[in-house]
Design a protein around this motif. Structure first.
Motif, PDB file in Angstrom:
ATOM      1  N   GLN A   1       0.882  -1.098   0.097  1.00  0.00           N
ATOM      2  CA  GLN A   1       0.049   0.088  -0.221  1.00  0.00           C
ATOM      3  C   GLN A   1       0.695   1.143  -0.011  1.00  0.00           C
ATOM      4  OE1 GLN A   1      -2.477   0.207   3.491  1.00  0.00           O
ATOM      5  NE2 GLN A   1      -3.146   2.376   3.114  1.00  0.00           N
ATOM      6  N   TYR A   2       1.879   1.238   0.917  1.00  0.00           N
ATOM      7  CA  TYR A   2       2.730   2.647   1.189  1.00  0.00           C
ATOM      8  C   TYR A   2       3.687   2.764   0.094  1.00  0.00           C
ATOM      9  CZ  TYR A   2      -0.067   3.919   5.166  1.00  0.00           C
ATOM     10  OH  TYR A   2      -1.026   4.056   5.979  1.00  0.00           O
ATOM     11  N   TRP A   3       4.341   1.652  -0.275  1.00  0.00           N
ATOM     12  CA  TRP A   3       5.348   1.559  -1.334  1.00  0.00           C
ATOM     13  C   TRP A   3       5.135   2.513  -2.769  1.00  0.00           C
ATOM     14  CZ3 TRP A   3      10.564  -0.390  -0.575  1.00  0.00           C
ATOM     15  CH2 TRP A   3      11.184  -0.212  -1.624  1.00  0.00           C
ATOM     16  N   PHE A   4       3.861   2.208  -3.038  1.00  0.00           N
ATOM     17  CA  PHE A   4       3.443   2.728  -4.258  1.00  0.00           C
ATOM     18  C   PHE A   4       2.386   4.196  -4.071  1.00  0.00           C
ATOM     19  CE2 PHE A   4       4.041  -1.658  -5.153  1.00  0.00           C
ATOM     20  CZ  PHE A   4       4.958  -1.557  -6.083  1.00  0.00           C
ATOM     21  N   ALA A   5       2.610   4.638  -2.794  1.00  0.00           N
ATOM     22  CA  ALA A   5       1.949   5.767  -2.633  1.00  0.00           C
ATOM     23  C   ALA A   5       2.540   7.089  -3.193  1.00  0.00           C
ATOM     24  CB  ALA A   5       1.824   5.832  -0.939  1.00  0.00           C
ATOM     25  N   GLN A   6       2.179   8.202  -3.065  1.00  0.00           N
ATOM     26  CA  GLN A   6       2.578   9.397  -3.727  1.00  0.00           C
ATOM     27  C   GLN A   6       3.177  10.092  -2.720  1.00  0.00           C
ATOM     28  OE1 GLN A   6       3.146   9.972  -7.018  1.00  0.00           O
ATOM     29  NE2 GLN A   6       2.083   7.885  -7.137  1.00  0.00           N
ATOM     30  N   ARG A   7       2.720  10.123  -1.576  1.00  0.00           N
ATOM     31  CA  ARG A   7       3.293  10.715  -0.303  1.00  0.00           C
ATOM     32  C   ARG A   7       4.554  10.354   0.333  1.00  0.00           C
ATOM     33  NH1 ARG A   7       2.135  10.985   4.745  1.00  0.00           N
ATOM     34  NH2 ARG A   7       0.439   9.453   4.376  1.00  0.00           N
ATOM     35  N   GLU A   8       5.583  10.980   0.327  1.00  0.00           N
ATOM     36  CA  GLU A   8       6.851  10.609   1.036  1.00  0.00           C
ATOM     37  C   GLU A   8       6.956  11.321   2.398  1.00  0.00           C
ATOM     38  OE1 GLU A   8      10.236  10.860  -1.465  1.00  0.00           O
ATOM     39  OE2 GLU A   8       9.193   9.699  -3.233  1.00  0.00           O
ATOM     40  N   TYR A   9       7.830  10.625   3.411  1.00  0.00           N
ATOM     41  CA  TYR A   9       8.164  11.211   4.492  1.00  0.00           C
ATOM     42  C   TYR A   9       9.132  12.674   4.353  1.00  0.00           C
ATOM     43  CZ  TYR A   9      10.404  12.198   9.138  1.00  0.00           C
ATOM     44  OH  TYR A   9      10.697  12.802  10.359  1.00  0.00           O
ATOM     45  N   ALA A  10       8.809  13.727   4.735  1.00  0.00           N
ATOM     46  CA  ALA A  10       9.485  15.082   4.723  1.00  0.00           C
ATOM     47  C   ALA A  10      10.294  15.099   5.813  1.00  0.00           C
ATOM     48  CB  ALA A  10       8.612  16.015   4.383  1.00  0.00           C
TER      49      ALA A  10
END
Length: 347
Positions: A16-25
């Motif tokens: 789910q999260y590997w292909f999400a657009q939002r990354e940790y800032a």
């Protein structure tokens, strides 16, 4: 068999999260790397001239010494005490320009005492084992690992936090030039992480992983070169998930490990083989110092629990980096008498 290291993670969240657009800032003064050792190497490069003397705990992973070499510095080996903390006696005489304070197995060193012993040295806290144990960074710089078997276990990644603004501009300058992962490297990392997740399942681990993939290959040669990279985008997305659920994924795991460590300690009570038991603030593992680690290892194996010496080749690695036998007697003793007992899973 329950593996001694925790390399598992929720596979659903992985996709789910590997292909999400939002990354940790990252926050100001925070930098994201491919490995903890990369963070250490860049910190040393940014803060010290080539040839500087850097204190390294002798009971340690070879990657820490390797990071010192990558930075063009000279490793100076420090002994540990009976609690696996840096031995303060004689530390001032090492004449080091920096000290890498490795909080082994979540057992937290007193950084202020170390700073008083080496007031002119840069203090770099190596918190690869200490996530959830460190309440406040007291060194000039701290590095963390979110790689395989760490807390949290994501599979890859390191973090540098610069607390002393004196060094921030130099770190910024070097960090900006680090390469990014290519798409091929991102894909290969993803496949490796998913594979390791399944290979750590107890029944697969017993039949396949441990017999065939975990064979003892000896100390091997310390690698002098390791690419320094920024954290993979996929890992940044997974880490965003971790930070959103920090209380559950980090604090919750630490709480469970502390309960499990207490159970393990009760099992060990009365064992004539045991000299002492050490538990860090996050109960990363239970450290059993014993007269005969092989006997204790076999006893746990009969219960279906893998235990093992940790950094078993640490002195052999150190010798490749210039260590002289007898320099750190307590570390040499620990290598032969310490057994690590897992706490991440109830048994």
């Amino acid at each position: 068999m329950i593996p001694r290291l925790n390399i598992s993670f929720p596979i659903g969240e992985q996709f789910q999260y590997w292909f999400a657009q939002r990354e940790y800032a990252p926050k100001v003064g925070e930098y994201l790397f491919n490995h903890n050792r990369s963070a250490i190497a860049l910190a040393l490069k940014a803060c010290l001239p080539v040839g500087s003397r850097v204190g390294v705990v002798s009971y340690n992973c070879h990657t820490v010494g390797n990071a010192v070499l990558l930075a063009g510095c000279e490793p100076v080996f420090m002994d540990v005490d009976e609690e696996l903390k840096i031995r303060i006696e004689g530390l001032a005489e090492k004449n080091v320009d920096a000290v890498i304070v490795t909080h082994l197995f979540g057992i937290v060193n007193d950084v202020e005492v170390i700073r008083n012993a080496c007031p002119e040295a840069i203090i770099i806290e190596d918190c690869a084992h200490a996530r959830g144990a460190i309440k406040e960074i007291k060194g000039d710089i701290a590095t963390f690992s979110i790689g395989a078997a760490k807390l949290p276990s994501i599979g890859d990644g390191g973090i540098l936090v610069c607390r002393n603004k004196t060094y921030q501009a130099c770190i910024d300058a070097l960090y900006q030039h680090l390469p990014e992962y290519t798409l091929t490297q991102e894909f290969n990392l993803f496949v490796r992480m998913v594979a390791m997740h399944w290979l750590q399942r107890p029944w697969i681990y017993t039949i396949l992983t441990k017999p065939f993939l975990k064979r003892d290959k000896g100390a091997g040669q310390v690698r002098v070169e390791e690419p320094l990279r920024k954290m993979a985008h996929g890992i940044r997305r997974l880490y965003a998930c971790v930070m959103e659920n920090e209380e559950q994924m980090i604090d919750g795991q630490v709480a469970r490990q502390l309960v499990q460590a207490e159970r393990v300690c009760k099992i060990l009570v009365g064992e004539t083989n045991i000299e002492r038991v050490l538990v860090g603030e996050n109960a990363f593992m239970v450290v059993a110092v014993c007269k005969d680690p092989i006997a204790l290892k076999q006893a746990f194996a009969r219960k279906g629990i893998e235990t093992e010496t940790h950094f078993r080749y640490t002195i052999d690695w150190a010798k490749q980096l210039g260590y002289q036998s007898g320099t750190c007697p307590t570390a040499e003793y620990m290598v032969k008498h310490v057994l690590m007992i897992p706490t991440y899973r109830e048994y």
